[in-house]
Each structure stands twice: as C-alpha cells, then as structure tokens.
Design a protein around this motif. Structure first.
Motif, PDB file in Angstrom:
ATOM      1  N   GLU A  87       0.826  -1.210   0.000  1.00  0.00           N
ATOM      2  CA  GLU A  87       0.000   0.000   0.000  1.00  0.00           C
ATOM      3  C   GLU A  87       0.855   1.252   0.000  1.00  0.00           C
ATOM      4  O   GLU A  87       0.544   2.226  -0.683  1.00  0.00           O
ATOM      5  CB  GLU A  87      -0.881  -0.017   1.242  1.00  0.00           C
ATOM      6  N   ARG A  91       1.257   3.466  -3.395  1.00  0.00           N
ATOM      7  CA  ARG A  91       0.196   4.393  -3.011  1.00  0.00           C
ATOM      8  C   ARG A  91      -0.400   5.096  -4.234  1.00  0.00           C
ATOM      9  O   ARG A  91      -1.598   5.321  -4.346  1.00  0.00           O
ATOM     10  CB  ARG A  91       0.764   5.445  -2.042  1.00  0.00           C
ATOM     11  N   VAL A  92       0.462   5.383  -5.183  1.00  0.00           N
ATOM     12  CA  VAL A  92       0.030   6.132  -6.354  1.00  0.00           C
ATOM     13  C   VAL A  92      -1.006   5.339  -7.166  1.00  0.00           C
ATOM     14  O   VAL A  92      -1.872   5.920  -7.824  1.00  0.00           O
ATOM     15  CB  VAL A  92       1.280   6.539  -7.189  1.00  0.00           C
ATOM     16  N   ASP A  94      -3.361   3.521  -5.808  1.00  0.00           N
ATOM     17  CA  ASP A  94      -4.618   3.771  -5.110  1.00  0.00           C
ATOM     18  C   ASP A  94      -5.170   5.132  -5.494  1.00  0.00           C
ATOM     19  O   ASP A  94      -6.374   5.311  -5.668  1.00  0.00           O
ATOM     20  CB  ASP A  94      -4.383   3.730  -3.591  1.00  0.00           C
ATOM     21  N   GLU A  95      -4.246   6.097  -5.605  1.00  0.00           N
ATOM     22  CA  GLU A  95      -4.672   7.444  -6.003  1.00  0.00           C
ATOM     23  C   GLU A  95      -5.298   7.395  -7.402  1.00  0.00           C
ATOM     24  O   GLU A  95      -6.369   7.960  -7.640  1.00  0.00           O
ATOM     25  CB  GLU A  95      -3.468   8.397  -5.982  1.00  0.00           C
ATOM     26  N   MET A  96      -4.619   6.690  -8.307  1.00  0.00           N
ATOM     27  CA  MET A  96      -5.142   6.566  -9.678  1.00  0.00           C
ATOM     28  C   MET A  96      -6.530   5.947  -9.677  1.00  0.00           C
ATOM     29  O   MET A  96      -7.425   6.384 -10.395  1.00  0.00           O
ATOM     30  CB  MET A  96      -4.232   5.619 -10.466  1.00  0.00           C
ATOM     31  N   GLU A  98      -8.711   5.871  -7.247  1.00  0.00           N
ATOM     32  CA  GLU A  98      -9.713   6.762  -6.671  1.00  0.00           C
ATOM     33  C   GLU A  98     -10.138   7.821  -7.690  1.00  0.00           C
ATOM     34  O   GLU A  98     -11.315   8.111  -7.847  1.00  0.00           O
ATOM     35  CB  GLU A  98      -9.117   7.419  -5.425  1.00  0.00           C
ATOM     36  N   ARG A  99      -9.155   8.369  -8.381  1.00  0.00           N
ATOM     37  CA  ARG A  99      -9.482   9.378  -9.407  1.00  0.00           C
ATOM     38  C   ARG A  99     -10.345   8.783 -10.506  1.00  0.00           C
ATOM     39  O   ARG A  99     -11.302   9.393 -10.975  1.00  0.00           O
ATOM     40  CB  ARG A  99      -8.197   9.921 -10.051  1.00  0.00           C
ATOM     41  N   ARG A 102     -13.790   8.336  -9.370  1.00  0.00           N
ATOM     42  CA  ARG A 102     -14.484   9.606  -9.117  1.00  0.00           C
ATOM     43  C   ARG A 102     -14.897  10.285 -10.427  1.00  0.00           C
ATOM     44  O   ARG A 102     -15.810  11.071 -10.467  1.00  0.00           O
ATOM     45  CB  ARG A 102     -13.534  10.501  -8.331  1.00  0.00           C
ATOM     46  N   ASP A 105     -11.684  15.234 -12.751  1.00  0.00           N
ATOM     47  CA  ASP A 105     -11.750  16.462 -11.954  1.00  0.00           C
ATOM     48  C   ASP A 105     -11.737  17.667 -12.916  1.00  0.00           C
ATOM     49  O   ASP A 105     -11.219  17.582 -14.027  1.00  0.00           O
ATOM     50  CB  ASP A 105     -10.521  16.558 -11.034  1.00  0.00           C
TER      51      ASP A 105
END
Ligand SMILES: C[S@@+](CC[C@H](N)C(=O)[O-])C[C@H]1O[C@@H](n2cnc3c(N)ncnc32)[C@H](O)[C@@H]1O
Lengths: 121, 379
Positions: A87, A91-92, A94-96, A98-99, A102, A105
């Motif tokens: 994790e 981490r990046v 997970d960020e991808m 999530e984006r 979503r 943006d």
C-alpha cells in the motif's frame, strides 16, 4: 578420481531460461518504464523479505525469553505487513484508482480562473 | 482434501493466506524457506492490490467506454489507470514466476532424486512415459502464462522442475482460493459428474491435460473405488505428478499422451474430464479432443470439461477477461470464448439434448466459479 564438487555439478546444469517465448506486450507508453517497474517490484519484495526476517528474529528472541526494548518495534503479523508495504510503495496506484472511480476532476486552471472572477464563487 | 497440507504444520497453514507455507507441502515438494515464503507473500499482497480497487476502477472505465460505444481495447489503452494496471499485473506475473522458478532451481537435483526414489519404491499408481509424444504446436508457439520453458523444460535426467514450479506457481497464483492443494477444479468437476450422470457407475476415470494431477486427486477422493488415469504431454510434470500423488497417498495411473490421439481402446472410461485444458489448445485441436473423448467413453459415459468462465459476460467484463489472452501468453483463450462448444460436441457424436454448458460455483473461494461443458455418449 574425486567426485565433482557440488558447485561443479551445479555449473553443469544449464541455466534456467529467463525470457518466456512470445513477444512482450507494450503496456506503458515507454518500454523503459516497464523495465523500471519490474525493478521496483523486485526491490519492494526485497524490502518485505528483510522486514519478514526482522520479524522472525524478534519473534525468536521473544520466544527465547529475551526482553526486547520498546524501540525494537512489534513483531507483528506477517501478511498484513506485506499488504501495508504494498500500500505504501504503490500508493500512487490507489490514487489513480480513486481518481478513475471519481471521474474527471475540473482542470485546475479552470478552478484558478473561476476563483479570480468578480462574478465567481 | 486435507485443510493442512501433509508435512506442513498447523501453524504454517494458519499463517499462509499466500497459499504456500514455509516448509514442504508433501514429501516430493520443493522446500520453501521462510525468506522465499516472504517473497511469495509480497507477490500475493501485490496481486491483492491489483485485483482490488485498481481492477474496480479499470472496470468502471471499461463500462464507460462501452456505454459511449467505444471499443475498450482501443479507448482504454489511452488511460493511465489501465496502462499501469496492465503493466503492474504483468510485472507481478513475471515476478512470482521467477521466484517460484528460483525456489525449484536451487533444489532441482534433489527434487528429481526424491521423485525417482518415490517412483522406484513400491506404491500406488503408475507412470508411463512415451518419448515419441510430441509437444503440440499450440503449446510450443509461446510459453503459456509467460513461464520460461513452460511445462516442458528438461535440463537434467528425470527432470521434475516444471512440475514442481507449477505446484508452487498455481498456489501463489490462486492465492489459496482454490483449496490447500489447488484441487478446486477437480472437486467441482467430480461433484458435477455425480449429479450430471446419477445413474452412471463411475469405475474408470480419465483426466486429460492433468499437468501434476492437482485436479486429478480430487477425483480419487470423490470416487475412492474408481481407477483413475491421467494424461499429459509433459514428461517433467507427469514425473512430479506421480511422485506427488504417491506422497499424498493417492493412486493415479499417469501416462504421457496427447489428448488428440489417446492410447486407450474404445469404450475404456466411464468419465473423461479435463480442467482448464481446452483454453490452452487450439480451434483445430478441439474437435479432435472431443472426438477422442467420445471414442474412449463407454456407452452412457460422461465427458466433463471445466474451464475459466469467459463466456456470456457483459462487454466490459469480457474485455477484462480477455486480458490474459493479449498480455499473458494465452493465445487461444479469447477464441474459446466465441466458439460454439456445444456444436463441436455434437459434431463429435454427442447428442445435442445432452450437452450442458453452465457456470458452477467454486468449492472454495474462487470468484466467478467455473464454466462446465458436459455431455453424455448415448447408452
Ligand atoms: C492449464 S494446464 C492444466 C491444469 C490441470 N488440469 C489442473 O487442473 O491442475 C494445461 C495442461 O495441458 C497439457 N496439454 C496441452 N495440450 C495437451 C494435449 N493435446 N494433450 C495432453 N495434454 C495437453 C499441458 O502440458 C499442461 O500441462
């Protein structure tokens, strides 16, 4: 005649092949990035190997009744340790994710622009 | 099957979400030291990340492509989430294959010697190798699943390397979700056969493309009075499979043979089964395999093939299911999804009414279950 040493016998075994037959797909924009990703994955695994060795050492000492100073850290469960490491290192990803979940943006310059307008928010 | 692998301790099994515990799974298995197990634990944790939220996100983007009328194959390749997910999956695959190959490599001669000893000692079952059996072109074209040397690498006398690697690799690949000994497909197939042909006395069973017999042993357990036979084209996998079966106390007659030209007389078996063999063959091979199944079955006998569930998926899921076909050296996988398998069974002589194609749940925790293709030869 002396029997061949273990090393000599090992040397007699042809090395295992490292490249699977079949052209590699190109998945990232640059093939070089894929090479680096492979190295990062291998390095992260080495970190976990060491972490695990550390845990085993602490557990062995504790089993032998050695009272460990608090700074030595907890001898925590192993699988969650691997997951926690993954994790952190990736981490990046997970960020991808999530984006992507979503949706897109608003472009940042548009936000800057909006906030500077007299009729803006 | 036993929840705790033979030779493994309760403690080792309890701490092994990885599917591979430190130690030895059975007397013929490679020894996995704690450091190697840690590397495999990492590989499994990494795969967990890729199968979790990241896959969900790719799925959502694929659905959006389909909704817009775009082909995910074209549109998604522009999206970073898909590109990185794919690249990381492939890196994970290459990594665990390499770790499992290295574990086997360091003890290759000892593993071959153990298998040789187990095979020489009196014990259940048999092993018949036939060096005239050729590796089919569809297996030789690429190394399936990106395993260098595939099922066929032989570097020393009586080599068992690909078999031993296959056992470790399958357990790590399945992340323990296909049973402690990766027996899930066999359990599912045997249970299916029982309900599909309740009137059939199952006395002789043949498993096609058995590799090391991970599914075959489930048939031994389901039908303890039956005689179980298993064929594969890979000699090193069969050598290992024979030693493994004996180490686990099961009786299987292993034979090196091509499923397209079986060395058994007509009407030899009550059941002919396969477990994820079909997707590793070819369009031309399937009719020949089904025809051989029909020929070696007794009248009233049942054919049961278990496959990955890659059919009748919605377009986004189908796109993700094709990932392996394009990126993981599974060149026939995508074609299999579009084939009229029931039609091919009918061509091979099975009556249309009796052909069944259905998805059945895993006996363990494999998501999505298994596709079962089954048919009966007229009595
Ligand atoms: C995915 S593995 C099967 C896994 C195994 N059935 C199990 O359940 O663990 C595919 C196997 O099919 C074998 N194979 C492929 N084509 C074959 C053929 N024409 N005849 C016999 N074996 C074949 C390969 O050598 C390989 O071992």
């Amino acid at each position: 005649m002396r029997a061949p040493s273990r090393d000599a016998r090992r040397r007699a075994i042809p090395p295992r092949p490292r490249a699977a037959l079949g052209a590699r797909p190109r998945l990232l924009a640059s093939a070089d990035s894929e090479v680096l990703l492979a190295m990062i994955v291998a390095l992260a695994a080495e970190v976990h190997r060491l972490e695990d060795r550390h845990d085993r050492l602490l557990a062995a000492l504790a089993r032998d009744g050695v009272k460990l100073p608090e700074e030595a850290g907890p001898a925590s469960a192993r699988a969650p340790r691997a997951e926690a490491l993954v994790e952190r290192v990736f981490r990046v990803f997970d960020e991808m994710a999530e984006r992507a979940l979503r949706g897109d943006d608003e472009p940042y310059p548009d936000v800057v622009d909006r906030l500077g307008r007299p009729e803006g928010p | 099957m036993r929840a705790v692998p033979a030779g493994g301790t309760e403690e080792a099994a309890a701490e092994a979400p990885v599917g591979v515990a430190a130690g030895r799974l059975h007397a013929a298995a490679p020894e996995v030291d704690p450091e190697e197990r840690a590397l495999l634990a990492f590989a499994v944790a990494f795969k967990g990340l890729l199968r979790g939220r990241m896959r969900d996100a790719v799925c959502v983007r694929a659905e959006a492509c389909v909704a817009r009328g775009d082909l995910p194959e074209e549109a998604l390749t522009e999206e970073p989430i898909y590109r990185w997910w794919s690249a990381a999956l492939r890196a994970q695959q290459d990594f665990y294959v390499d770790v499992t190959a290295a574990i086997v490599d360091r003890q290759l001669e000892a593993l071959a010697a153990t298998a040789r000893t187990i095979a020489r000692d009196p014990g259940p079952g048999s092993l018949t190798l036939d060096p005239s059996v050729r590796v089919p072109t569809y297996q030789a074209a690429v190394d399936i699943h990106c395993v260098p040397g595939s099922y066929f690498l032989e570097r020393i006398a009586d080599d068992v390397g690909p078999g031993a690697r296959s056992e470790l690799g399958s357990l790590a690949f399945a992340m323990g979700r296909h049973g402690a000994m990766n027996e899930d497909k066999g359990v599912v197939a045997a249970e299916f056969a029982r309900s599909f042909a309740p009137d059939l006395a199952i006395r002789r069973i043949l498993d096609l493309g058995c590799t090391i017999g991970m599914s075959t042993l489930a048939w031994c357990d389901a039908f303890p009075a039956a005689e179980v036979h298993a064929v594969d084209v890979s000699a090193p996998c069969l050598r290992y499979g024979h030693a493994r079966a004996r180490a686990l106390g099961r009786c299987v007659h292993f034979r090196q043979a091509d499923a397209e030209a079986l060395p058994y007389p007509d009407g030899s078996f009550d059941v002919v089964a396969s477990h994820i063999l079909l997707h590793e063959t070819s369009r031309a091979a399937l009719p020949r395999i089904f025809a051989e199944c029909h020929r070696v079955l007794v009248p009233g006998g049942a054919m049961v093939h278990v496959e990955v569930p890659i059919r009748d998926l919605d377009p986004a899921a189908a796109f993700l299911a094709r990932w392996d076909a394009w990126n993981n050296n599974e060149p026939f996988w995508g074609h299999l999804a579009g084939l009229d398998l029931a039609g091919l069974c009918v061509q091979a002589g099975f009556p249309q009414e009796g052909v069944v194609e259905t998805v059945v749940p895993s006996a363990h925790q494999k998501a999505g279950g298994w596709l079962v293709l089954a048919a009966r030869k007229p009595a």
